[in-house]
Design a protein around this motif. Structure first.
Motif, short mmCIF file in Angstrom:
data_model
loop_
_atom_site.label_atom_id
_atom_site.label_comp_id
_atom_site.label_asym_id
_atom_site.label_seq_id
_atom_site.Cartn_x
_atom_site.Cartn_y
_atom_site.Cartn_z
N UNK A 177 39.91 5.61 -14.95
CA UNK A 177 40.38 5.60 -13.57
C UNK A 177 39.55 6.61 -12.80
N UNK A 178 39.14 6.26 -11.58
CA UNK A 178 38.24 7.13 -10.85
C UNK A 178 37.05 7.40 -11.76
N UNK A 179 36.63 8.65 -11.83
CA UNK A 179 35.58 8.98 -12.78
C UNK A 179 36.14 9.78 -13.94
N UNK A 180 37.30 9.33 -14.45
CA UNK A 180 37.93 10.00 -15.58
C UNK A 180 38.40 8.95 -16.58
N UNK B 22 36.96 14.29 -17.72
CA UNK B 22 35.99 13.95 -16.68
C UNK B 22 34.78 13.26 -17.33
#
Ligand code: SRM
Ligand SMILES: Cc1cc2nc3c(=O)[nH]c(=O)nc-3n(C[C@H](O)[C@H](O)[C@H](O)COP(=O)(O)OP(=O)(O)OC[C@H]3O[C@@H](n4cnc5c(N)ncnc54)[C@H](O)[C@@H]3O)c2cc1C
Ligand code: SF4
Ligand code: FES
Lengths: 816, 114
Positions: B62-65, B76
């Protein structure tokens, strides 16, 4: 007029170089242009308005005959250069004639990519690059019929909008999950899809073209990988571009993807410059005009011996030129933990704005619905200015006025009067708002008393409170709802009600319409939303595996060492010689270290390597076994005892009923796991009194129990009701499960749901209210149609193969 | 060109890694996980969570994680660092994308030399 400049390619880059060159020194060169297109130079990016009928070709010409004459330029229109002889400094054209140069400018642009599917060469398949393509499309459109555009990027969408405007029934087929994925994030992609659909363009995402089918030599339609067939009289391929660098490569210039140039726009031959989409500069090839215009300035400077300007690469911004669709993106809008997102969503106005900040600087922007501030943001990105002082109001744009973003009540305000707020009692928004005004209501209790809304299961309480807040303004103090996660202010119940009331059918749609604060959610909200959507729209919603926890994504339980366990179903705890033999064979064949009898009356194979899973399942399937969903927020086991078949105390066929229930209910997804049991008498050997749903058989029939647990909490079941027949048993259990599916919060086990909603409320709906029970039962049956597909069989046959096969490095030779 | 071929190894095409998903790369030095964030950016980490070595490749992106599948640490993707209150760092692996292909730092795939 001594030096000879030869220009190959009469496109936008060439035109711009010549403009600057003639401005700097109109007399220096004798200029010859070779253009493969049989016409004067025009503004290629305005082909879309020509296609849609908003402009004529004459209106988009940039360099006409008069201009050529005025500058004594020799344009060989319709003549292609076939080769370059760098030693002799000559070019040879398609007619065989040779022309000498002192300086050569390579401006050959790029060509559309043709995907190599069968039928790509049929008549009626066109690309979208030049006026000929537009004319071919307009000729097809005059006959009406259907068009399929392959590719949902900038060009594909402009082509589709134009064709639809010209009266063709148009579909866009796009491989990726959302449109223009390279320029837009999922939220803006979703809005764009809606806007295209509003223009009559059908949009199919995650659609992979398998072949173009033809009748005779003409295309008749597009066949997709998933078997769908889209009839078409015209197929437009708009899947990307490739720099036209072959001519340069054949001449021995350094070429990677494009013709390699330095910061002076020079190739490795000092007499040869290159400009436009055919070049590669610092590893980058461009597909938009802004960089070409910057490059053109540098080329013109070098051609006139001015060493000052250099080209150092470009920032890009994109605007879609479909009339009525306002969309802008620029810079880097990827998520990241070193970045901060500022998101403004206003669903009522169809607005979405997202700014990405890093180290107090703006690095990216996506704007949808209102792009007025695009240039302002683009400037901030390019300048790299520190924006910490502006931060609070930056998203409202340059002329920050009174844009009222971030209002949590906005989503509810935007709901139509007829939207149902309370599902239990069928009360719509209008009725509640009216009652608040007419009766002077000031709190939820008042609304409950006068409208019944929120009086039953209570899951709409949050919405009722928001309606009170909207009606009463500051005067209303609402009880705080715990939000689902940090991505939203809404609680689970509100999200569930809004998904239904606003008919939200995808995760990006929920995030947009409910003002999500992050661009793609988190590991808490995504699995919950995926479940809610699956439950509410069993026939429309496409399950998103990427929003599922690993166990549910690969249909096995991950172990602490990264291996997996496999638990096949044994219906009601029954097995057979054949099944046991298959299990033994599989354990031996795949070296499975542990075979264990579970607490759920079946067998667990532990320590299976992930790569082996599909093959293990294939072998188990061959013996008739399917997934036991031991990993699922769904039905796990139905334990049984031996009942009347063997037991001297048995009163009913408990084994048979257990098997029947499990066969009827397997595969269903639920908020949390569901375990059941059927015991043949009150001695309760199947432990039915500590299950989510239990049945105890008695002489006169069946006692249905529910809301028990024996895990983290030990809780004995409550008696729901007593029935006389197996059929009634099944109907009540399915209706109960469906009510739980529709009201439960994600990860809320049945006993917690029951404690929240109340035993009496549940009993009233599932037992006392026969039509309601029937409706719940019917909804359960409907959802089982799409749920009862063995996930193991699908994967054994190759679905999601990338999950199970590791990547293999390409060996050194191949990498070169 | 030559230097690149030695330092970086072509491990596959960009499309081989699903969006918001991951692929594993087996190597004598242990598994490397390749991730593709929702925005199409690709990252590589050693497939070991700093907490108890959980296989990060199996988590939700999700996102950059990525959220580790074993005990839900959030890692991360760019740096490998654990987010929030948790402390630790998964080893990041250098990677580059050229012409639609993914190249991974060859040293990360070679067996460790004594
Ligand atoms: C295999 C098994 C233990 C055994 O060796 O017998 C087992 C193994 C696991 N249980 Fe269990 N439970 C097993 C029967 C039970 C039972 C007994 C039963 O079902 O009759 C219970 C208590 C009854 C209940 O659920 O109320 C039980 C209560 C739990 C709980 C606590 C649930 C709760 O809400 O309190 C968890 C944790 C959870 O679900 O979050 C859990 C979670 C797990 C997980 C899935 C842990 C995980 O998330 O990885 C284990 C997976 C092992 C695997 O890879 O297969 N397991 N677990 C049993 C599998 C039954 C089956 O055939 O599917
Ligand atoms: C429909 C459409 C819409 C677009 N919209 C936008 C937009 O909104 N914004 C944006 O920034 N960009 C847009 N673009 C992209 C933009 O048009 C290009 O970036 C730009 O035209 C590239 O300029 P160029 O001179 O490098 O190539 P081109 O303009 O393609 O010119 C190259 C010319 O060279 C000719 N040629 C090639 N090989 C030879 C040869 N061997 N001999 C002789 N002639 C040769 C070709 O026929 C062509 O005419 C759009 C493109 C299209 C097709
Ligand atoms: S519950 Fe008791 S009586 Fe009933 S079948 Fe089991 S053992 Fe027999
Ligand atoms: S191993 Fe990753 S969180 Fe525990």
């Amino acid at each position: 007029m001594s030096e000879k400049l030869v220009v190959i390619g009469n496109g936008m880059a060439a035109g711009r170089v010549l403009d600057h060159l003639l401005e700097r020194d109109p007399a220096r060169y004798a200029i010859t242009i070779f253009g493969a297109e049989p016409r004067v130079n025009y503004n290629r990016i305005l082909l879309s308005p020509v296609l849609s009928g908003e402009k004529t070709f004459a209106e988009i010409v940039t360099h006409d005959e008069a201009w050529l004459r005025a500058h004594a330029i020799d344009l060989r229109a319709g003549v292609t250069i076939a080769s370059i002889d760098r030693a002799a400094r000559t070019v040879t054209d398609s007619t065989g004639a040779t022309t000498a140069y002192d300086k050569l400018l390579l401006a050959t642009g790029s060509s559309p990519v043709i995907i190599p599917v069968p039928g790509a060469d049929l008549a009626g398949v066109v690309t979208y690059r030049d006026l000929d393509d537009v004319e071919a499309m307009l000729a097809a459109a005059r006959k009406g019929g259907r068009a399929v555009v392959i590719g949902g990027g900038l060009l594909g969408l402009e082509a589709a909008a134009g064709l639809a405007q010209q009266g063709m029934a148009t579909s866009v087929v796009h491989l990726m999950p959302h449109l223009m994925e390279r320029q837009l994030d999922a939220a803006a992609g979703y809005l764009l899809k809606g806007a295209m659909e509003a223009r009559g363009v059908e949009v199919l995402t995650r659609a992979n073209t398998k072949a173009i089918r033809g009748e005779g030599a003409r295309a008749s339609g597009v066949e997709l990988e998933d078997g769908r067939f889209l009839p078409a009289d015209l197929v437009v391929m708009a899947v990307g571009i490739r720099p036209n660098a072959a001519l340069g490569k054949a001449a021995g210039l350094t070429v990677n993807r494009g013709v390699v140039v330095d910061d002076e726009m020079r190739t490795n031959d000092p007499h040869v410059f290159s400009v436009g989409e055919c070049v590669e500069h610092r590893g980058q090839c461009y597909g938009l005009v802004a960089p070409l215009f910057e490059m053109a300035k540098v080329v013109a400077a070098r051609l006139t011996d001015d060493p000052a300007p250099r080209y150092e690469g470009s920032f890009l911004s994109t605007k879609l030129k479909v009339t009525g669709v306002d969309l802008f993106s620029a810079g880097d809008f990827a998520d990241g933990d070193d970045r901060e997102d500022v998101v403004l969503r206003d669903a009522a106005r169809g607005l979405y704005k997202r700014l990405v900040l890093k180290d107090d600087r703006l690095i990216g922007a996506v704007l949808y619905g209102d792009t007025g501030d695009g240039a302002y943001f683009f400037d901030l990105i390019k300048s790299g200015a520190n924006v910490s002082d502006l931060r609070e109001t930056l998203i409202f744009g340059q002329g920050f006025t009174n844009a009222g973003g971030g209002d949590p009540n906005a989503a509810v305000a935007a709901m139509p009067e007829s939207a149902e707020i309370c599902g239990c009692n069928g009360v719509c928004k209008g009725a509640i708002v009216e009652a608040i005004a007419a009766k002077g209501l000031t709190d939820v209790n008042g609304v409950r008393a006068h409208t019944k809304a929120s009086a039953s299961c209570g899951s709409c309480t949050g919405l009722v409170e928001q309606l009170l807040a909207l009606s009463l303004g500051e005067d209303f103090q609402k009880a705080s709802v715990e939000p689902m996660c940090g991505c939203t202010d809404f609680g689970h119940d509100d999200v569930r009600r809004l998904i239904k009331a606003k008919e939200l059918k995808s995760i990006p749609q929920v995030m947009q319409d409910l003002h999500w604060k992050t661009s793609c959610g988190c590991a808490k909200c995504r699995p919950a939303l995926n479940y809610y959507l699956l439950c509410d729209w069993p026939q429309d919603y496409e399950d998103d595996g990427r929003s599922r926890f690993i166990n549910e994504r690969v249909h096995a339980n991950i172990q602490k060492d990264g291996t997996y366990s496999v638990v096949p179903r044994m219906w009601g705890g029954l097995t057979s010689v054949k099944e046991l033999r298959a299990i033994a064979d599989v354990a031996e064949k795949f070296n499975i270290p542990t075979v264990k009898v579970t607490g759920g009356q079946r067998i667990d194979l532990l320590g299976v390597k992930k790569e082996d899973l599909p093959a293990v399942w294939g072998d188990l399937n061959a013996a008739g076994m399917v997934s036991g969903h031991a990993y699922a927020k769904g039905l796990h086991t139905v334990k049984t005892c031996v009942g009347t078949d063997w037991c001297r105390f048995g009163t009913q066929d408990s084994t048979g009923l257990g098997v029947r229930i499990e066969k009827f209910m397997w595969g269903s997804w639920t908020p949390a796991k569901v375990k059941m049991a059927v015991s043949g008498c009150p001695r309760n050997c199947a432990e039915a009194t500590c299950k989510d749903v239990g049945v105890i058989c008695v002489d006169s029939g069946y006692e249905i129990l529910f809301a028990g647990a024996a895990g983290l909490h030990l809780r004995q079941t409550d008696l729901l009701c007593k029935v006389a027949t197996e059929d009634e048993c099944l109907e009540i259990i399915a209706a109960l499960t469906q009510l739980y599916r529709e009201q439960g919060r994600y990860l809320e086990r049945m006993y917690k749901w029951s404690a929240r909603v109340g035993l009496e409320t549940i009993r009233a709906q599932v037992v006392a209210d026969a039509p309601r029970r029937k409706a719940l039962f019917d909804r359960f049956v409907l959802s089982q149609k799409t749920a009862q597909i063995d996930p193991w069989a699908e994967r054994a046959q190759g679905k999601e193969a990338h999950e199970f096969v590791p990547l293999k490095p390409v060996l050194a030779e191949a990498a070169e | 060109m030559n230097a690149r071929a030695q330092d970086f190894i072509d491990v596959g095409a960009l499309e081989d890694v699903p969006l918001r998903g991951s692929r594993i790369l087996r190597s004598p030095a242990g598994d490397v996980a390749l991730f593709k964030a929702a925005d199409g950016h690709v990252f590589a980490l050693r497939d070991e969570c700093p907490h108890k070595k959980g296989p990060l490749s199996q988590g939700i992106v999700h996102g950059r994680s990525v959220t580790c599948p074993l005990h839900n640490w959030v890692i991360d993707l760019a740096s490998g660092a654990a987010q929030g209150a948790d402390e630790g760092c998964a080893q990041a692996v250098a990677l580059k994308v050229e012409n639609g292909r993914i190249f991974v730092d060859a040293r990360a795939l070679a067996p460790a030399h004594g």
